[in-house]
Design an enzyme around this catalytic site. Sequence first.
Site, short mmCIF file in Angstrom:
data_model
loop_
_atom_site.label_atom_id
_atom_site.label_comp_id
_atom_site.label_asym_id
_atom_site.label_seq_id
_atom_site.Cartn_x
_atom_site.Cartn_y
_atom_site.Cartn_z
N ASP A 42 20.68 34.56 3.67
CA ASP A 42 19.67 35.21 4.52
C ASP A 42 20.24 36.45 5.20
OD1 ASP A 42 17.93 33.19 3.80
OD2 ASP A 42 18.46 31.94 5.53
N CYS A 101 30.20 37.31 -4.22
CA CYS A 101 29.97 38.42 -5.15
C CYS A 101 31.05 38.41 -6.23
CB CYS A 101 29.94 39.74 -4.40
SG CYS A 101 29.70 41.19 -5.47
N ASP A 151 14.89 39.21 7.69
CA ASP A 151 14.58 38.39 6.51
C ASP A 151 13.90 37.12 6.99
OD1 ASP A 151 14.98 37.69 3.55
OD2 ASP A 151 15.91 35.98 4.57
N CYS A 156 28.96 45.98 -1.88
CA CYS A 156 29.23 46.90 -2.98
C CYS A 156 28.00 47.28 -3.77
CB CYS A 156 30.27 46.30 -3.93
SG CYS A 156 29.71 44.81 -4.79
N CYS A 192 33.09 42.22 -5.96
CA CYS A 192 34.03 42.53 -4.88
C CYS A 192 34.61 41.30 -4.21
CB CYS A 192 33.36 43.42 -3.83
SG CYS A 192 31.97 42.64 -2.98
N GLU A 217 10.22 42.68 4.87
CA GLU A 217 9.75 42.54 3.50
C GLU A 217 8.24 42.38 3.50
OE1 GLU A 217 12.71 40.59 0.40
OE2 GLU A 217 12.44 39.31 2.14
N CYS A 248 24.49 42.58 -3.61
CA CYS A 248 25.59 42.45 -2.64
C CYS A 248 25.46 43.58 -1.64
CB CYS A 248 26.93 42.50 -3.36
SG CYS A 248 28.36 42.51 -2.25
#
Length: 451
Positions: free
Chosen positions: A403, A393, A238, A377, A396, A322, A374
């Site tokens: 990052d 999150c 990232d 999950c 969960c 990306e 997330c």
Amino acid sequence: MAVRCSSVNTPRRYFVTKTKCACRANTHERPRRTADSSVIDQWNDDRVPTVRYRYRAYPTPGQVEMLARTFGCARVVYNDFLRVRQDAHTAGEKLSDTEVQRRVVTLAKQTPEREWLGEVASVALVQACQDARRAYRNRFDSLSGKRRGRRLGAPRFRSRKDNRQSIRLTRNGFALRDNGRVYVAKVGDLRVEWSRPLPSVPSSCTAIREADGRYYVSFVVERDPAPLPPITTEVGVDLGLDRLAVTSDGEVIANPRHLRKAQRRLARGQRALARKQRGSANRRKAVRRVAVLHRKVRETRLDAHHKLALRLVRDNQAVHLEDLSVAGLARTKPARSIHDAGWFTLVRLIEEKAAHHGRTVVKVDRRFPSSQLCSTCGHRDGPKPLQVRAWTCTACGTEHDRDLNAARNVLAEGRRMAAGLADINACGAGVRPGLVLAIGDEAGTRLGALA
């Protein structure tokens, strides 16, 4: 087989610029990438990539003067080519490239206004015509859609005030001497500092004078791939501004901010340059001092990117990234910081080194919500402002570093893309609806008529 051009290899800096794909003698096919795939695999054996090796040159004062003449003559021929093309278009006259070259080189040497063109190597003048022809071709291919990327404007005239000058020579315009020097037509034998041997016989040579006054010679050579032993590790990366890169295994690469560190020195040099009188020798010296500062920033950043890209490629069989729109992000408020980070160059180097070493690069769609999902999950928590660097999150309860979580999501999505399972739209939802049974009393169906 490697071509050694000098018996002494000095530990000086070397450069490898953009990698292109050349063809062997039996093919003219370039490497293709399918429209629905972002995976860049290693090239087949019938295609050899071409790279550009750049070395520092040290011309004598007489050679500097001759190079300056050659630079000027090539610039004049290039501008004459554009002017003849424009005049012919205005008059509705159709001219071939051969005819335009005959007018601006062969016939121009016979006129008193351009007879000094005969003092330099004709191969540099011919290549200037080829450069102008390529500029027009790129312009038309961009308008027709054959050339990818942004639309190109019309070719511009070159100025003698441009701080960077160059000439391009084919094989009949240069030669590699046994004593390690490079012969340039009508210039002489240039002393070159060879940092490493050439991997093959060069197909072309470019003599360059940079804005800081340094001279370089650049060779286009074919370089065979050097595959590394296969491994099983993969990594997701990232890219960011606060931290240059964060990998899915938890490694954080700090952003060195090379331009910001040199900002004060650059500002002082720019102020001194603004106070100098135009056309004076002091102004030329000030321009060179500013160019030296920019060169140090550029080379330091490039060196760091080379080392980081090579380490990521060597340590992982697949690198997942990306597909960022750097040109679009550069039009936003943090444009200077984005350019200082050098995302585009880093991604390009990773792709080139992966292709050379037999690794794989997977580019995840830029609309993939890597910062909203997330990684534990899969719950989508929604968009978050940039100042939020950590979040929890709601499904969960897992606490995430922004990052690191994005890098893990990029890794998971990249693996899905490599397996051919990714099929999501910009919002993260499936774009293909499930199968629905046909209703028996549908209008216009034979089944409905029989019912």
